[in-house]
Design a protein around this motif. Structure first.
Motif, PDB file in Angstrom:
ATOM      1  N   LYS A 146      47.676  40.447  47.323  1.00 38.25           N
ATOM      2  CA  LYS A 146      47.675  39.498  46.021  1.00 38.25           C
ATOM      3  C   LYS A 146      47.388  38.067  46.640  1.00 38.25           C
ATOM      4  O   LYS A 146      48.000  37.621  47.105  1.00 38.25           O
ATOM      5  N   VAL A 200      46.629  33.789  44.642  1.00 42.74           N
ATOM      6  CA  VAL A 200      46.405  32.920  43.781  1.00 42.74           C
ATOM      7  C   VAL A 200      45.676  31.815  44.448  1.00 42.74           C
ATOM      8  O   VAL A 200      46.181  31.157  45.389  1.00 42.74           O
ATOM      9  N   LYS A 209      39.421  32.680  40.243  1.00 44.40           N
ATOM     10  CA  LYS A 209      39.054  34.219  40.364  1.00 44.40           C
ATOM     11  C   LYS A 209      38.142  34.450  41.357  1.00 44.40           C
ATOM     12  O   LYS A 209      38.168  35.286  42.162  1.00 44.40           O
ATOM     13  N   ASP A 239      37.959  45.077  41.803  1.00 41.94           N
ATOM     14  CA  ASP A 239      39.260  44.270  41.442  1.00 41.94           C
ATOM     15  C   ASP A 239      40.159  45.152  40.702  1.00 41.94           C
ATOM     16  O   ASP A 239      39.765  46.177  40.203  1.00 41.94           O
ATOM     17  N   HIS A 293      43.949  43.050  36.840  1.00 37.28           N
ATOM     18  CA  HIS A 293      45.159  42.677  36.294  1.00 37.28           C
ATOM     19  C   HIS A 293      44.775  41.505  35.276  1.00 37.28           C
ATOM     20  O   HIS A 293      45.530  41.056  34.546  1.00 37.28           O
ATOM     21  N   THR A 294      43.801  40.655  35.679  1.00 40.42           N
ATOM     22  CA  THR A 294      43.455  39.456  34.684  1.00 40.42           C
ATOM     23  C   THR A 294      41.759  39.652  34.803  1.00 40.42           C
ATOM     24  O   THR A 294      41.142  40.236  35.677  1.00 40.42           O
ATOM     25  N   GLN A 295      41.310  39.141  33.732  1.00 40.56           N
ATOM     26  CA  GLN A 295      39.881  38.748  33.580  1.00 40.56           C
ATOM     27  C   GLN A 295      38.971  39.821  33.374  1.00 40.56           C
ATOM     28  O   GLN A 295      38.127  40.056  32.745  1.00 40.56           O
TER      29      GLN A 295
END
Lengths: 112, 112
Positions: A47, A49, B17, B78, B81-83
């Motif tokens: 993970k 960010v 991202k 991926d 979880h997002t996008q």
């Protein structure tokens, strides 16, 4: 477990340049982490960010904080072959480490 | 020595991202490399180029080519979880390896 990568947005780096700096910071901080942190992070899907910082002073302060918290970290200086002056500080990675510990350092920053 | 990271530009990923996917591919291919390639690449400053691909088919073809050339590589899906939808192929890293070998696979692509 997570890793936060903070990158300067004031340098006008192109997308590819910016992504390369993020990758550079990510790998270097990963190598500074202990084997448990490395394994735990990978098992959780690495993970990550990516966050933004407004300049060198902010990155240096965050790096100091990561060191005080004894979190794996890496501050990247660009070699300056393209786009930037040699030695320009571009990015900082903090972790892999427990999420709440990483958040102590980078929790106030905005997503890129 | 260098590493090339190829990323899809057709998915509309945000900058953060996209950078995270590049970092993910970079680390995974690095871990698939032998110790000599790892050391040589780091000693040379971890040279990276970030290149663009127009879609999944192109990434899959490049991955096949990297495997045929027996170059360290990593194709990233991926977690979604997002996008993006879960399992979406986003990026491919080739190397670290000798520059001319990496260029056999990715030499025709444009910089991001």
């Amino acid at each position: 477990m997570k890793q936060a990568i903070v990158v300067r947005t004031d340098l006008g780096m192109g997308d590819g340049k910016l992504a390369a700096q993020v990758a550079h910071a990510s790998l270097k901080a990963y190598e500074n982490a202990g084997p448990d942190a490395q394994q735990g992070w990978k098992q959780g899907g690495q993970k990550k960010v990516v966050l933004k910082a407004s300049g060198e002073a902010e990155l240096q302060e965050l790096a100091d904080e990561a060191r005080r918290e004894r979190l794996p970290n890496a501050l990247i200086r660009d070699a300056g072959h393209t786009q930037l002056d040699p030695g320009t500080v571009t990015a900082l990675a903090v972790g892999p480490a427990e999420e709440n510990l990483v958040d102590r350092v980078t929790g106030e920053l905005s997503l890129l």
